[in-house]
Enzyme design. Structure first.
Site, PDB file in Angstrom:
ATOM      1  N   LYS A 187    -115.061  30.176  27.002  1.00 37.19           N
ATOM      2  CA  LYS A 187    -114.009  30.518  27.971  1.00 37.19           C
ATOM      3  C   LYS A 187    -112.939  29.428  28.044  1.00 37.19           C
ATOM      4  O   LYS A 187    -111.746  29.731  28.062  1.00 37.19           O
ATOM      5  CB  LYS A 187    -114.636  30.780  29.349  1.00 37.19           C
ATOM      6  CG  LYS A 187    -115.479  32.065  29.355  1.00 37.19           C
ATOM      7  CD  LYS A 187    -116.318  32.170  30.610  1.00 37.19           C
ATOM      8  CE  LYS A 187    -117.105  33.466  30.657  1.00 37.19           C
ATOM      9  NZ  LYS A 187    -118.116  33.457  31.727  1.00 37.19           N
ATOM     10  N   GLY A 212    -120.579  39.986  36.750  1.00 40.40           N
ATOM     11  CA  GLY A 212    -121.087  41.181  37.427  1.00 40.40           C
ATOM     12  C   GLY A 212    -120.351  42.413  36.985  1.00 40.40           C
ATOM     13  O   GLY A 212    -119.223  42.358  36.481  1.00 40.40           O
TER      14      GLY A 212
HETATM   15  N1  HSE Z   1    -122.976  35.262  31.862  1.00 41.27           N
HETATM   16  C1  HSE Z   1    -121.621  35.150  32.278  1.00 41.27           C
HETATM   17  C2  HSE Z   1    -121.590  34.350  33.574  1.00 41.27           C
HETATM   18  C3  HSE Z   1    -121.067  36.536  32.498  1.00 41.27           C
HETATM   19  O1  HSE Z   1    -122.632  34.129  34.159  1.00 41.27           O
HETATM   20  O2  HSE Z   1    -120.512  33.919  33.979  1.00 41.27           O
HETATM   21  C4  HSE Z   1    -119.591  36.571  32.729  1.00 41.27           C
HETATM   22  O3  HSE Z   1    -118.894  36.105  31.618  1.00 41.27           O
END
Ligand code: HSE
Length: 400
Positions: free
Chosen positions: A200, A297
């Site tokens: 990210k 979610g």
């Molecule tokens: N597994 C990721 C989190 C899902 O917990 O943020 C959302 O990208």
């Protein structure tokens, strides 16, 4: 009527179908026409599901169907998502995805392919779940040089750190709970080792640089080494431990890191708890801004995906400008970053001070067999040099 195909009928894919149904009328009004799901691609069957007749197992049906305008990918993972994305774009279809692994690796390439064909490849949900951050960086903040992005980018680990801190719960129990609630990745290693946050921050840094930042180049530490003892010390100092993804502009270069940090009450990310994500952005004209909300979610993430679908319908014949070229950025070494360090060790004060000079000792109840201290602010090279002179280091956490 715009027809879409949803690839993957798991948490996010089923969420996309649900959002489109729940808000059908308002979405049609905003998009300018109705949006209907023609296919759902999944390996599984869904007997009894109200959409079971839409489920197909062969992607060729979707790729070869000229009625499908938009392919929406919610399968996760790089393959076969990448192959399906390329085939969709080559077949003249727009593409929307929530898949950070795909976008971190191949975003620039897919965007270029789409733009060459006056199509769109949108990926708002790939970072921050339901929080708008890609679109703000790509449009609202284009007047700024972005100097810093620091974010709580993973809901699972933030949920876990919050539970461990507030309830004294055990690591494995809180992980299971996060998985049950649908926040965690299928393989939670990506969450707890920081790989998800790394992808990210790679996407966000790529947008800021307008070029490709390879996630493999980002130094990444997860939360697996954080213990109840660390949390006890954090509380004693009035701080909280958060897994952050950070990227900084240093002169003409960029530097990024994913690691747990000890945050003060004064830090805007201090109060971001549970599954919430927040992304702090500092622009040279804007100053500081925070984007806060549901970072994971089903419905929050699906809401962002459907927002992309609406945007695509509004831009059916024109590519939305997106500056993200495939040429690679060389990141500066993360050891250039300066911060204080919190250190726990079995060594004595004389050895600590011989290695680190002046430090501030920290005490927490019941921690009698070790010493803990905060260093002065230093860069990573200086920390490594000092730590190399000290035996018995049990823990080291960066402080902001
Ligand atoms: N597994 C990721 C989190 C899902 O917990 O943020 C959302 O990208």
């Amino acid at each position: 009527m715009v027809k879409i195909a949803v690839l993957g009928y798991g948490t996010i894919g089923s969420g996309v179908v649900e959002v489109l149904e729940t808000n059908r009328d308002i979405i049609a009004k905003r998009a300018g026409e109705e949006i209907s799901v023609k296919y759902i691609l999944d390996l599984r069957d869904f007997p009894g599901d109200p959409h079971e007749e839409l489920v197909v197992h062969d992607y060729k049906m979707i790729r070869n169907d000229p009625e499908v305008d938009i392919v929406v990918e919610a399968m996760g993972g790089v393959e076969p998502a990448f192959t399906f994305a390329k085939q969709a774009i080559l077949a003249g279809k727009h593409f929307a995805t929530s898949n950070k692994a795909l976008i971190a690796k191949h975003g620039a390439e897919l965007i270029a392919m789409a733009q060459e064909r006056s199509l769109n490849c949108l990926y708002e949900a790939s970072v921050g779940g339901g929080i708008p951050i890609i679109r703000p960086l790509n449009s609202c903040l284009t007047a700024d040089v972005i100097e810093e992005i620091s974010g709580i980018l993973n809901g699972t680990t933030n949920y876990m750190m919050t539970k461990m801190s507030e309830e004294g719960s055990d690591f494995d129990d809180v992980l299971k709970d996060a998985q049950k609630k649908g926040f965690a990745e299928a393989d939670p290693t990506a969450d707890i080792e920081g790989y998800d946050a790394c992808r990210k921050i790679a996407i966000l840094t790529s947008l800021v640089c307008a070029r490709q930042v390879d996630f493999e180049d980002i130094h990444t530490e997860g939360i697996t080494k954080i213990t109840a003892a660390d949390i006890r010390y954090a509380k004693a100092m009035g701080k909280r431990i958060k897994l952050l993804g950070c990227s900084y502009r240093i002169g003409d270069q960029y530097c990024a890191i994913v690691a747990p940090y000890l945050l003060d009450e004064g830090n805007p990310l201090f109060g971001v708890n549970g599954v919430f994500n927040a992304i702090f952005v500092r622009g040279n004209m804007l100053g500081d801004a925070m984007f806060y909300g549901s970072g994971a979610g089903k419905l929050p993430t699906a809401s962002a995906v459907v927002g992309d679908i609406v945007d695509i319908v509004r831009h059916k014949h024109v590519s939305i400008t997106m500056e993200w070229k495939p040429d690679k950025v060389e990141l500066a070494d993360y050891r250039n970053l300066r911060n204080r360090y919190f250190v726990r060790t079995t060594a004595d004060a004389a050895a600590i001070e011989a290695a680190f000079g002046e430090v501030s000792y920290v005490q927490a109840e019941g921690m009698d067999d070790e010493l803990a201290f905060l260093t002065e602010e230093m860069d990573g090279y200086a920390y490594e040099a000092a730590a190399g002179k000290l035996d018995g280091i049990l823990q080291c956490i960066r402080v902001r």
